[in-house]
Design a protein around this motif. Structure first.
Motif, PDB file in Angstrom:
ATOM      1  N   GLU A   1       0.834  -1.210   0.000  1.00 58.80           N
ATOM      2  CA  GLU A   1       0.000   0.000   0.000  1.00 58.80           C
ATOM      3  C   GLU A   1       0.866   1.256   0.000  1.00 58.80           C
ATOM      4  O   GLU A   1       0.560   2.230  -0.694  1.00 58.80           O
ATOM      5  N   GLU A   2       1.951   1.243   0.775  1.00 58.09           N
ATOM      6  CA  GLU A   2       2.838   2.409   0.802  1.00 58.09           C
ATOM      7  C   GLU A   2       3.531   2.593  -0.541  1.00 58.09           C
ATOM      8  O   GLU A   2       3.669   3.717  -1.020  1.00 58.09           O
ATOM      9  N   VAL A   3       3.943   1.496  -1.164  1.00 58.99           N
ATOM     10  CA  VAL A   3       4.571   1.582  -2.486  1.00 58.99           C
ATOM     11  C   VAL A   3       3.565   2.116  -3.503  1.00 58.99           C
ATOM     12  O   VAL A   3       3.887   3.002  -4.306  1.00 58.99           O
ATOM     13  N   ALA A   4       2.327   1.622  -3.462  1.00 63.40           N
ATOM     14  CA  ALA A   4       1.299   2.084  -4.399  1.00 63.40           C
ATOM     15  C   ALA A   4       0.986   3.565  -4.197  1.00 63.40           C
ATOM     16  O   ALA A   4       0.775   4.305  -5.163  1.00 63.40           O
ATOM     17  N   ALA A   5       0.958   4.003  -2.956  1.00 62.70           N
ATOM     18  CA  ALA A   5       0.613   5.397  -2.661  1.00 62.70           C
ATOM     19  C   ALA A   5       1.747   6.366  -3.004  1.00 62.70           C
ATOM     20  O   ALA A   5       1.491   7.484  -3.451  1.00 62.70           O
ATOM     21  N   MET A   6       2.976   5.956  -2.770  1.00 60.80           N
ATOM     22  CA  MET A   6       4.106   6.878  -2.919  1.00 60.80           C
ATOM     23  C   MET A   6       4.921   6.671  -4.197  1.00 60.80           C
ATOM     24  O   MET A   6       5.741   7.508  -4.553  1.00 60.80           O
ATOM     25  N   GLY A   7       4.731   5.527  -4.859  1.00 59.86           N
ATOM     26  CA  GLY A   7       5.468   5.259  -6.093  1.00 59.86           C
ATOM     27  C   GLY A   7       6.964   5.305  -5.883  1.00 59.86           C
ATOM     28  O   GLY A   7       7.489   4.763  -4.917  1.00 59.86           O
ATOM     29  N   GLN A   8       7.655   6.007  -6.746  1.00 58.41           N
ATOM     30  CA  GLN A   8       9.120   6.066  -6.682  1.00 58.41           C
ATOM     31  C   GLN A   8       9.626   6.817  -5.461  1.00 58.41           C
ATOM     32  O   GLN A   8      10.800   6.732  -5.125  1.00 58.41           O
ATOM     33  N   TYR A   9       8.751   7.544  -4.770  1.00 62.92           N
ATOM     34  CA  TYR A   9       9.165   8.320  -3.604  1.00 62.92           C
ATOM     35  C   TYR A   9       8.995   7.556  -2.291  1.00 62.92           C
ATOM     36  O   TYR A   9       9.203   8.109  -1.222  1.00 62.92           O
ATOM     37  N   VAL A  10       8.622   6.309  -2.387  1.00 65.95           N
ATOM     38  CA  VAL A  10       8.386   5.520  -1.180  1.00 65.95           C
ATOM     39  C   VAL A  10       9.679   5.341  -0.376  1.00 65.95           C
ATOM     40  O   VAL A  10      10.758   5.175  -0.949  1.00 65.95           O
ATOM     41  N   ASP A  11       9.549   5.407   0.911  1.00 67.02           N
ATOM     42  CA  ASP A  11      10.657   5.112   1.821  1.00 67.02           C
ATOM     43  C   ASP A  11      10.545   3.614   2.134  1.00 67.02           C
ATOM     44  O   ASP A  11       9.881   3.217   3.085  1.00 67.02           O
ATOM     45  N   LEU A  12      11.147   2.795   1.316  1.00 65.80           N
ATOM     46  CA  LEU A  12      11.015   1.348   1.440  1.00 65.80           C
ATOM     47  C   LEU A  12      11.589   0.833   2.754  1.00 65.80           C
ATOM     48  O   LEU A  12      11.019  -0.073   3.369  1.00 65.80           O
ATOM     49  N   VAL A  13      12.672   1.410   3.220  1.00 67.68           N
ATOM     50  CA  VAL A  13      13.249   1.004   4.504  1.00 67.68           C
ATOM     51  C   VAL A  13      12.260   1.311   5.623  1.00 67.68           C
ATOM     52  O   VAL A  13      12.004   0.483   6.504  1.00 67.68           O
ATOM     53  N   GLY A  14      11.663   2.491   5.590  1.00 66.66           N
ATOM     54  CA  GLY A  14      10.659   2.867   6.589  1.00 66.66           C
ATOM     55  C   GLY A  14       9.430   1.980   6.513  1.00 66.66           C
ATOM     56  O   GLY A  14       8.880   1.565   7.540  1.00 66.66           O
ATOM     57  N   ALA A  15       8.985   1.665   5.300  1.00 70.35           N
ATOM     58  CA  ALA A  15       7.818   0.798   5.119  1.00 70.35           C
ATOM     59  C   ALA A  15       8.091  -0.593   5.690  1.00 70.35           C
ATOM     60  O   ALA A  15       7.234  -1.175   6.364  1.00 70.35           O
ATOM     61  N   LYS A  16       9.277  -1.116   5.455  1.00 66.91           N
ATOM     62  CA  LYS A  16       9.625  -2.438   5.984  1.00 66.91           C
ATOM     63  C   LYS A  16       9.737  -2.400   7.513  1.00 66.91           C
ATOM     64  O   LYS A  16       9.358  -3.355   8.188  1.00 66.91           O
ATOM     65  N   TYR A  17      10.243  -1.305   8.044  1.00 67.30           N
ATOM     66  CA  TYR A  17      10.336  -1.144   9.491  1.00 67.30           C
ATOM     67  C   TYR A  17       8.939  -1.149  10.115  1.00 67.30           C
ATOM     68  O   TYR A  17       8.677  -1.834  11.101  1.00 67.30           O
ATOM     69  N   ARG A  18       8.015  -0.370   9.524  1.00 64.97           N
ATOM     70  CA  ARG A  18       6.630  -0.328  10.026  1.00 64.97           C
ATOM     71  C   ARG A  18       5.962  -1.695   9.884  1.00 64.97           C
ATOM     72  O   ARG A  18       5.209  -2.118  10.759  1.00 64.97           O
ATOM     73  N   ALA A  19       6.255  -2.398   8.800  1.00 65.21           N
ATOM     74  CA  ALA A  19       5.689  -3.738   8.598  1.00 65.21           C
ATOM     75  C   ALA A  19       6.190  -4.692   9.678  1.00 65.21           C
ATOM     76  O   ALA A  19       5.433  -5.550  10.164  1.00 65.21           O
ATOM     77  N   ASN A  20       7.441  -4.557  10.084  1.00 68.27           N
ATOM     78  CA  ASN A  20       7.990  -5.404  11.137  1.00 68.27           C
ATOM     79  C   ASN A  20       7.336  -5.103  12.482  1.00 68.27           C
ATOM     80  O   ASN A  20       7.016  -6.010  13.250  1.00 68.27           O
ATOM     81  N   ILE A  21       7.105  -3.817  12.766  1.00 74.26           N
ATOM     82  CA  ILE A  21       6.406  -3.437  14.003  1.00 74.26           C
ATOM     83  C   ILE A  21       4.990  -4.008  13.985  1.00 74.26           C
ATOM     84  O   ILE A  21       4.519  -4.557  14.989  1.00 74.26           O
ATOM     85  N   LEU A  22       4.304  -3.895  12.844  1.00 70.23           N
ATOM     86  CA  LEU A  22       2.956  -4.440  12.719  1.00 70.23           C
ATOM     87  C   LEU A  22       2.959  -5.948  12.958  1.00 70.23           C
ATOM     88  O   LEU A  22       2.105  -6.476  13.669  1.00 70.23           O
TER      89      LEU A  22
END
Length: 196
Positions: free
Chosen positions: A124-145
């Protein structure tokens, strides 16, 4: 595995089936109280969060036998569904009979908490932000989830409610009753067309 239908996702974890709506709303809880009173009537409702915090019974509620045990607000047996207090950022556990469960963690107040897969959060974060996604941050949040979900499912299996409801940033309904699940999925699916 979760399925998607507009803003509703659903799936299963062990004996529990779950529904999640992308947007939380006290309207969803109001609809369940009105259209599915049997979900609550005669049941023990344990409220772990009311408008983001603990709830204390007033004199009238104490006279009805409602209790406060630590941070838990317990309605031993719901007589009139319309008496149940609800607001925003509410979290309820529903049991077939009176119980004083040991509930350590409240999930509804964490904006990140979701039942959907952590991988879906990244997508969802990749779809929303496209090339501007913070993939490291998204993976960090996914790990917390993921860690929060482990804690949630462990707590659910330990206290064994019939149902769980969280009405916060998302609306989450979890139950071990298959027929109840199908009925609530239909009601909430229909409601999302009009409320959200």
């Amino acid at each position: 595995m979760a399925r998607a239908e507009s803003i509703m996702k659903w799936g299963q974890e062990g004996e529990y089936k779950w529904i999640e709506l992308a947007q939380g709303s006290r309207a969803h809880l109001r609809v369940l109280l009105k259209r599915c009173p049997q979900l609550f009537a005669g049941k023990c409702v344990v409220i772990t969060s009311y408008d983001s915090g603990p709830l204390t019974p007033n004199e009238k509620e104490i006279a009805r036998g409602w209790k406060k045990c630590g941070n838990l607000f317990i309605v031993p047996s719901v007589e009139d569904v319309s008496d149940l207090p609800f607001e925003q950022y509410d979290e309820w556990y529903i049991f077939p009979e009176y119980t004083r469960p040991e509930i350590d963690t409240v999930f509804v107040n964490c904006g990140l908490f979701s039942i959907k897969s952590p991988q879906a959060l990244i997508e969802e974060e990749v779809a929303a932000m496209g090339q501007y996604v913070d993939l490291v941050g998204a993976k960090y949040r996914a790990n917390i989830l993921y860690e929060m979900q482990l804690c949630f499912w462990d707590q659910l299996r330990r206290v064994q409610p019939e149902s769980f409801i969280a009405s916060g940033d998302r609306f989450i309904f979890v139950t071990c009753k298959p027929q109840q699940f199908e009925a609530i999925k239909d009601i909430l699916g229909y409601q999302t067309c009009f409320v959200l």
